[in-house]
Design a protein around this motif. Structure first.
Motif, PDB file in Angstrom:
ATOM      1  N   ILE A 139       1.311  -7.018  27.736  1.00  0.00           N
ATOM      2  CA  ILE A 139       1.239  -6.515  29.114  1.00  0.00           C
ATOM      3  C   ILE A 139       1.858  -7.507  30.096  1.00  0.00           C
ATOM      4  O   ILE A 139       1.797  -7.321  31.309  1.00  0.00           O
ATOM      5  N   ASP A 140       2.468  -8.573  29.559  1.00  0.00           N
ATOM      6  CA  ASP A 140       3.111  -9.556  30.432  1.00  0.00           C
ATOM      7  C   ASP A 140       4.298  -8.924  31.149  1.00  0.00           C
ATOM      8  O   ASP A 140       5.011  -8.081  30.575  1.00  0.00           O
ATOM      9  N   PRO A 141       4.564  -9.326  32.386  1.00  0.00           N
ATOM     10  CA  PRO A 141       5.686  -8.738  33.124  1.00  0.00           C
ATOM     11  C   PRO A 141       7.038  -9.076  32.522  1.00  0.00           C
ATOM     12  O   PRO A 141       8.002  -8.328  32.667  1.00  0.00           O
ATOM     13  N   ILE A 142       7.127 -10.234  31.852  1.00  0.00           N
ATOM     14  CA  ILE A 142       8.348 -10.635  31.166  1.00  0.00           C
ATOM     15  C   ILE A 142       7.997 -10.909  29.713  1.00  0.00           C
ATOM     16  O   ILE A 142       7.110 -11.718  29.419  1.00  0.00           O
ATOM     17  N   LYS A 143       8.653 -10.210  28.812  1.00  0.00           N
ATOM     18  CA  LYS A 143       8.421 -10.409  27.378  1.00  0.00           C
ATOM     19  C   LYS A 143       9.410 -11.448  26.856  1.00  0.00           C
ATOM     20  O   LYS A 143      10.623 -11.260  26.952  1.00  0.00           O
ATOM     21  N   VAL A 144       8.878 -12.543  26.331  1.00  0.00           N
ATOM     22  CA  VAL A 144       9.708 -13.594  25.743  1.00  0.00           C
ATOM     23  C   VAL A 144       9.626 -13.436  24.226  1.00  0.00           C
ATOM     24  O   VAL A 144       8.550 -13.553  23.646  1.00  0.00           O
ATOM     25  N   ILE A 145      10.762 -13.192  23.588  1.00  0.00           N
ATOM     26  CA  ILE A 145      10.779 -12.706  22.209  1.00  0.00           C
ATOM     27  C   ILE A 145      11.777 -13.502  21.373  1.00  0.00           C
ATOM     28  O   ILE A 145      12.891 -13.789  21.821  1.00  0.00           O
ATOM     29  N   THR A 146      11.372 -13.846  20.148  1.00  0.00           N
ATOM     30  CA  THR A 146      12.355 -14.282  19.155  1.00  0.00           C
ATOM     31  C   THR A 146      12.475 -13.194  18.088  1.00  0.00           C
ATOM     32  O   THR A 146      11.495 -12.531  17.756  1.00  0.00           O
ATOM     33  N   VAL A 147      13.672 -13.033  17.559  1.00  0.00           N
ATOM     34  CA  VAL A 147      14.014 -11.893  16.712  1.00  0.00           C
ATOM     35  C   VAL A 147      14.361 -12.358  15.296  1.00  0.00           C
ATOM     36  O   VAL A 147      15.198 -13.255  15.125  1.00  0.00           O
ATOM     37  N   ARG A 148      13.704 -11.760  14.306  1.00  0.00           N
ATOM     38  CA  ARG A 148      14.126 -11.986  12.918  1.00  0.00           C
ATOM     39  C   ARG A 148      15.404 -11.190  12.711  1.00  0.00           C
ATOM     40  O   ARG A 148      15.389  -9.967  12.533  1.00  0.00           O
ATOM     41  N   THR A 149      16.514 -11.862  12.714  1.00  0.00           N
ATOM     42  CA  THR A 149      17.809 -11.187  12.781  1.00  0.00           C
ATOM     43  C   THR A 149      18.118 -10.348  11.549  1.00  0.00           C
ATOM     44  O   THR A 149      18.873  -9.370  11.631  1.00  0.00           O
ATOM     45  N   THR A 150      17.528 -10.689  10.405  1.00  0.00           N
ATOM     46  CA  THR A 150      17.799  -9.918   9.194  1.00  0.00           C
ATOM     47  C   THR A 150      17.227  -8.507   9.260  1.00  0.00           C
ATOM     48  O   THR A 150      17.558  -7.662   8.434  1.00  0.00           O
ATOM     49  N   SER A 151      16.371  -8.242  10.243  1.00  0.00           N
ATOM     50  CA  SER A 151      15.753  -6.922  10.375  1.00  0.00           C
ATOM     51  C   SER A 151      16.554  -5.977  11.268  1.00  0.00           C
ATOM     52  O   SER A 151      16.187  -4.814  11.412  1.00  0.00           O
ATOM     53  N   PHE A 152      17.635  -6.455  11.865  1.00  0.00           N
ATOM     54  CA  PHE A 152      18.429  -5.639  12.780  1.00  0.00           C
ATOM     55  C   PHE A 152      19.907  -5.742  12.409  1.00  0.00           C
ATOM     56  O   PHE A 152      20.410  -6.821  12.100  1.00  0.00           O
ATOM     57  N   ASP A 153      20.597  -4.612  12.451  1.00  0.00           N
ATOM     58  CA  ASP A 153      22.028  -4.610  12.179  1.00  0.00           C
ATOM     59  C   ASP A 153      22.788  -5.268  13.330  1.00  0.00           C
ATOM     60  O   ASP A 153      22.353  -5.207  14.479  1.00  0.00           O
ATOM     61  N   PRO A 154      23.930  -5.877  13.054  1.00  0.00           N
ATOM     62  CA  PRO A 154      24.713  -6.473  14.139  1.00  0.00           C
ATOM     63  C   PRO A 154      25.464  -5.408  14.937  1.00  0.00           C
ATOM     64  O   PRO A 154      25.796  -4.341  14.418  1.00  0.00           O
ATOM     65  N   VAL A 155      25.719  -5.701  16.197  1.00  0.00           N
ATOM     66  CA  VAL A 155      26.544  -4.810  17.013  1.00  0.00           C
ATOM     67  C   VAL A 155      28.016  -5.081  16.709  1.00  0.00           C
ATOM     68  O   VAL A 155      28.376  -6.101  16.117  1.00  0.00           O
ATOM     69  N   ARG A 156      28.868  -4.154  17.117  1.00  0.00           N
ATOM     70  CA  ARG A 156      30.313  -4.334  16.921  1.00  0.00           C
ATOM     71  C   ARG A 156      30.844  -5.368  17.917  1.00  0.00           C
ATOM     72  O   ARG A 156      30.425  -5.418  19.070  1.00  0.00           O
ATOM     73  N   VAL A 157      31.776  -6.185  17.448  1.00  0.00           N
ATOM     74  CA  VAL A 157      32.263  -7.302  18.260  1.00  0.00           C
ATOM     75  C   VAL A 157      33.457  -6.931  19.121  1.00  0.00           C
ATOM     76  O   VAL A 157      33.947  -7.756  19.892  1.00  0.00           O
ATOM     77  N   SER A 158      33.926  -5.701  19.014  1.00  0.00           N
ATOM     78  CA  SER A 158      35.068  -5.281  19.840  1.00  0.00           C
ATOM     79  C   SER A 158      34.839  -3.854  20.329  1.00  0.00           C
ATOM     80  O   SER A 158      34.131  -3.073  19.694  1.00  0.00           O
TER      81      SER A 158
END
Length: 311
Positions: A139-158
């Motif tokens: 419920i914090d007004p600003i969510k400070v988050i670290t992400v386990r990157t292996t759980s998310f696909d990468p975005v396209r770089v172009s």
């Protein structure tokens, strides 16, 4: 509602972990901005502006940001933090160093190592070495988050066309100085982002056996080298080879575990791999519980035969 992603880079190129984090940020809802804080990192800002899904690139340039020290970087983040509902960084050594400082200064709870975004205020993260998944609502007004990157696909770089906004740096706290950095140079893929990983465990018996059995197989496959904590603690290989809860979290297309029993902390670091192959002489080894293919055999016979069979 908008999100700010803290980019990891070396002032020349973006770290691939940033691309995965942008995907997570986009799932939080709203626009995604990317912070490039560095020294003479104009090339990185230009590269970042082409990433699909990035709304704006914020570029802050200062000499004390060149080495990505936590104190000066956190100061830059805090200067613009109130403009965002979510602030995200990869759950890497850098992200784990910087983000707790940001959360503490904002007086909010950090949400660490998330693996799924349920909604803009609800997230999933592993606990008990990955044996349970906690659903966390903030419920914090600003969510400070670290992400386990292996759980998310990468975005396209172009294909993107984000605007680049340059901001003046705020003064650094001056509480730390960069002294030196020792890097292991290797032509092999980086362990955390490799598509194929060959790992060795205590069952190898020695560092010499690791060199004789694991290296030739990795060479044939063009794979990165990994190891269990037991192998690292025994001195078979350096610390940066370690896969597991206290090492690197990996999720390659193929993970080959040689002589690894499968302790909980090791499984927590690699069970997200798409295909897991285990070679162990103990049929009751825990590694077989997560393996897609298991071979109960003497590794000193099986591994050379497998290496020879690969053309």
């Amino acid at each position: 509602m908008s999100a700010l992603v803290i980019a990891e880079h070396n002032n020349l190129f973006l770290n691939a972990a940033t691309l995965h984090t942008i995907t997570a940020a986009a799932q939080c809802g709203g626009d995604v901005d990317l912070l490039i804080a560095g020294n003479a990192a104009d090339a990185v800002a230009t590269e970042a502006s082409k990433i699909v899904g990035v709304h704006k690139v914020i570029h802050i340039d200062a000499s004390d940001l060149g080495d990505q020290l936590a104190e000066p970087l956190a100061a830059q983040i805090l200067a613009i933090a109130n403009q965002y509902s979510h602030i995200l960084a990869p759950a890497t050594a850098s992200g784990k160093n910087v983000m707790p400082r940001v959360a503490a200064k904002l007086d909010v709870a950090q949400i660490s190592d998330i693996t799924k975004i349920v909604s803009s205020d609800t997230f999933e993260r592993p606990i008990y070495a990955g044996n349970a998944i906690a659903t966390v609502q903030s419920i914090d007004p600003i969510k400070v988050i670290t992400v386990r990157t292996t759980s998310f696909d990468p975005v396209r770089v172009s294909g993107g066309s984000a605007e680049i906004t340059k901001l003046a740096p705020v003064s650094s706290p001056g509480k730390s100085d960069f002294i030196s950095r020792d890097l292991n140079q290797s032509e092999r893929p980086e362990l955390a982002g490799a598509k194929i990983i060959v790992s060795g465990g205590r069952g190898l018996g020695s560092g010499e056996a690791y060199q004789e059995l694991v290296l030739p197989l990795a060479d044939k496959l063009g794979a990165a080298l990994g190891a269990s904590r037991a192998a690292v603690d025994a001195g078979y290989v350096p610390n940066d080879y370690q896969v597991g809860q206290t090492g690197k979290i990996v999720a390659p297309d193929l993970y080959i575990a040689i002589g690894i029993s499968g302790a909980i902390q090791h499984l927590a670091g690699m069970k997200g791999s798409k295909v897991i192959v285990a070679i162990n002489k103990d049929p009751d080894a825990p590694i077989f519980s997560v393996a897609d293919y298991g071979l109960v055999a003497d590794l000193f016979t099986a591994v050379p035969e497998l290496t020879k069979a690969i053309t």
